[in-house]
Design an enzyme around this catalytic site. Structure first.
Site, mmCIF file in Angstrom:
data_model
loop_
_atom_site.group_PDB
_atom_site.id
_atom_site.type_symbol
_atom_site.label_atom_id
_atom_site.label_comp_id
_atom_site.label_asym_id
_atom_site.label_seq_id
_atom_site.Cartn_x
_atom_site.Cartn_y
_atom_site.Cartn_z
ATOM 1 N N ARG A 40 0.959 -1.225 -0.046
ATOM 2 C CA ARG A 40 -0.005 -0.054 -0.055
ATOM 3 C C ARG A 40 0.784 1.165 0.055
ATOM 4 O O ARG A 40 0.534 2.418 -0.430
ATOM 5 C CB ARG A 40 -0.897 0.077 1.307
ATOM 6 N N TYR A 57 -10.120 -9.705 15.667
ATOM 7 C CA TYR A 57 -8.930 -10.146 15.162
ATOM 8 C C TYR A 57 -8.958 -11.816 15.304
ATOM 9 O O TYR A 57 -8.654 -12.332 14.327
ATOM 10 C CB TYR A 57 -7.861 -9.710 15.812
ATOM 11 N N LYS A 116 -9.128 -14.748 12.366
ATOM 12 C CA LYS A 116 -7.887 -15.660 12.066
ATOM 13 C C LYS A 116 -8.346 -16.832 12.204
ATOM 14 O O LYS A 116 -8.082 -17.879 11.343
ATOM 15 C CB LYS A 116 -6.834 -15.268 13.084
HETATM 16 P P1 NDP Z 1 2.911 -5.373 10.397
HETATM 17 O O1 NDP Z 1 1.868 -4.500 10.894
HETATM 18 O O2 NDP Z 1 4.174 -5.229 10.588
HETATM 19 O O3 NDP Z 1 2.564 -5.079 8.685
HETATM 20 C C1 NDP Z 1 1.212 -5.530 8.175
HETATM 21 C C2 NDP Z 1 1.253 -5.424 6.803
HETATM 22 O O4 NDP Z 1 0.015 -5.607 6.236
HETATM 23 C C3 NDP Z 1 1.950 -4.401 6.119
HETATM 24 O O5 NDP Z 1 2.725 -4.555 4.941
HETATM 25 C C4 NDP Z 1 0.816 -3.565 5.926
HETATM 26 O O6 NDP Z 1 0.913 -2.614 4.903
HETATM 27 C C5 NDP Z 1 -0.278 -4.441 5.316
HETATM 28 N N1 NDP Z 1 -1.728 -4.355 5.229
HETATM 29 C C6 NDP Z 1 -2.417 -3.935 6.329
HETATM 30 N N2 NDP Z 1 -3.657 -3.525 5.808
HETATM 31 C C7 NDP Z 1 -3.582 -3.899 4.409
HETATM 32 C C8 NDP Z 1 -4.529 -3.673 3.498
HETATM 33 N N3 NDP Z 1 -5.863 -3.188 3.475
HETATM 34 N N4 NDP Z 1 -4.039 -3.939 2.124
HETATM 35 C C9 NDP Z 1 -2.916 -4.324 1.955
HETATM 36 N N5 NDP Z 1 -1.949 -4.588 2.868
HETATM 37 C C10 NDP Z 1 -2.368 -4.132 4.027
HETATM 38 O O7 NDP Z 1 2.319 -6.809 10.869
HETATM 39 P P2 NDP Z 1 3.039 -8.179 10.914
HETATM 40 O O8 NDP Z 1 3.936 -8.139 10.099
HETATM 41 O O9 NDP Z 1 3.665 -8.399 12.185
HETATM 42 O O10 NDP Z 1 2.051 -9.236 10.428
HETATM 43 C C11 NDP Z 1 1.844 -9.898 9.442
HETATM 44 C C12 NDP Z 1 0.698 -10.768 9.456
HETATM 45 O O11 NDP Z 1 1.033 -11.865 10.431
HETATM 46 C C13 NDP Z 1 -0.737 -10.402 9.840
HETATM 47 O O12 NDP Z 1 -1.671 -11.153 9.319
HETATM 48 C C14 NDP Z 1 -0.685 -10.612 11.339
HETATM 49 O O13 NDP Z 1 -2.132 -10.611 11.690
HETATM 50 C C15 NDP Z 1 0.002 -11.908 11.264
HETATM 51 N N6 NDP Z 1 0.608 -12.028 12.855
HETATM 52 C C16 NDP Z 1 1.477 -11.404 13.235
HETATM 53 C C17 NDP Z 1 1.939 -11.636 14.436
HETATM 54 C C18 NDP Z 1 2.944 -10.742 15.350
HETATM 55 O O14 NDP Z 1 3.286 -11.314 16.375
HETATM 56 N N7 NDP Z 1 3.597 -9.820 14.746
HETATM 57 C C19 NDP Z 1 1.215 -12.766 15.311
HETATM 58 C C20 NDP Z 1 0.475 -13.695 14.579
HETATM 59 C C21 NDP Z 1 -0.001 -13.324 13.143
HETATM 60 P P3 NDP Z 1 0.972 -1.056 5.037
HETATM 61 O O15 NDP Z 1 2.677 -0.939 5.477
HETATM 62 O O16 NDP Z 1 0.881 -0.520 3.982
HETATM 63 O O17 NDP Z 1 0.245 -0.742 6.435
#
Ligand code: NDP
Length: 236
Positions: free
Chosen positions: A36, A142, A146
């Site tokens: 994004r 959330y 999930k």
């Molecule tokens: P971050 O918040 O670091 O990154 C989230 C990513 O998702 C970013 O690239 C963001 O883009 C993108 N994103 C969010 N909304 C949209 C959208 N509407 N369209 C396109 N892209 C979008 O999260 P994490 O890396 O920590 O998490 C990644 C995945 O892992 C998620 O699904 C999360 O739920 C899951 N997860 C994470 C955990 C953790 O401990 N961190 C644990 C368990 C699951 P932008 O930069 O533009 O916002």
């Protein structure tokens, strides 16, 4: 020698998605990421898309398929949190998370599997969470999204399993990214006490599991929930 695949990772500009993209690039695959904002890692094709916007996904898929060929590995990673207790959770808090973390996965899943059916090969990897099955106070929205991914992966397995396509959920526990950095320190310490491994994981530890699941050796694993959680979710 492993076959080089065309891989699409949603949300590849930072966090877990970026680490996954880097791992696939390091393994020699053709990697596209949706962003994004910002850019994916060096060596990836970055395409602008928001998983809540169908038209942006149509354009992104068309560009990836034109430049890299049909998508063979989909990693649905983009996700958000809007944490708050149920009593304070607004309809918008709920709907926004469902629209991104569940409906957004459906939108990319549908577009990606179309090509997988044609090439008779596919690896669908949905990034779930330990809280999908464990539950979590303050995350009704959330965790609902999930846990729904489990039903989605299992239904895809039943529909498309005979066409060389597998679908699994990778369920991370607590991973060091912006998402967990946003949690209050006291909450982070509390989680660390509950995780048998006694620490959070790095995004790379999730990426390695995803890459393995996409490879030749994991072709008979489908409909599974693979934890990467240091033991936090054991028994669920
Ligand atoms: P971050 O918040 O670091 O990154 C989230 C990513 O998702 C970013 O690239 C963001 O883009 C993108 N994103 C969010 N909304 C949209 C959208 N509407 N369209 C396109 N892209 C979008 O999260 P994490 O890396 O920590 O998490 C990644 C995945 O892992 C998620 O699904 C999360 O739920 C899951 N997860 C994470 C955990 C953790 O401990 N961190 C644990 C368990 C699951 P932008 O930069 O533009 O916002």
């Amino acid at each position: 020698m492993t076959t080089q695949r065309t891989v699409l990772v949603t949300g590849g500009n930072r966090g877990i998605g970026r680490a996954i993209a880097e791992e696939f690039i390091a393994n020699g695959h053709r990697v596209a990421v949706t962003v994004r904002s910002g850019e994916g890692p060096a060596g990836s094709l970055s395409v602008k898309a928001d998983v809540t916007d169908a038209a942006s996904l149509d354009a992104a898929f068309a560009e990836v398929e034109e430049k890299l060929g049909p998508i063979e590995v989909l990693v649905a990673n983009a996700g958000i949190t809007r944490d708050t207790l149920l009593m304070r959770m607004t309809d918008e808090d709920f709907e926004e998370v469902i629209n991104t973390n569940l409906n957004g996965v459906f939108r990319v899943l549908k577009r990606a599997t179309k090509g997988m059916i044609k090439v008779r090969f596919g690896r669908v990897i949905l990034i779930g969470s330990v809280v999908g099955l464990l539950g979590s106070a303050g995350q009704v929205n959330y965790s609902a999204a999930k846990s729904a991914l489990v039903g989605m992966a299992r239904s895809v397995t039943r529909e498309l399993g005979a066409r060389g396509i597998t679908a699994n959920v990778v369920a991370p526990g607590f991973i060091d990214t912006d998402m967990t950095a946003a949690l209050p320190e006291a909450q982070q310490d509390d989680y660390k006490k509950r995780i048998p491994a006694g620490r959070f994981a790095s995004p790379e530890e999730v990426a390695k599991v995803v890459a393995w699941l996409a490879g030749e050796d994991a072709g008979y694993i489908s409909g599974a929930v693979i934890p990467v959680d240091g033991g936090l979710g054991m028994g669920h």
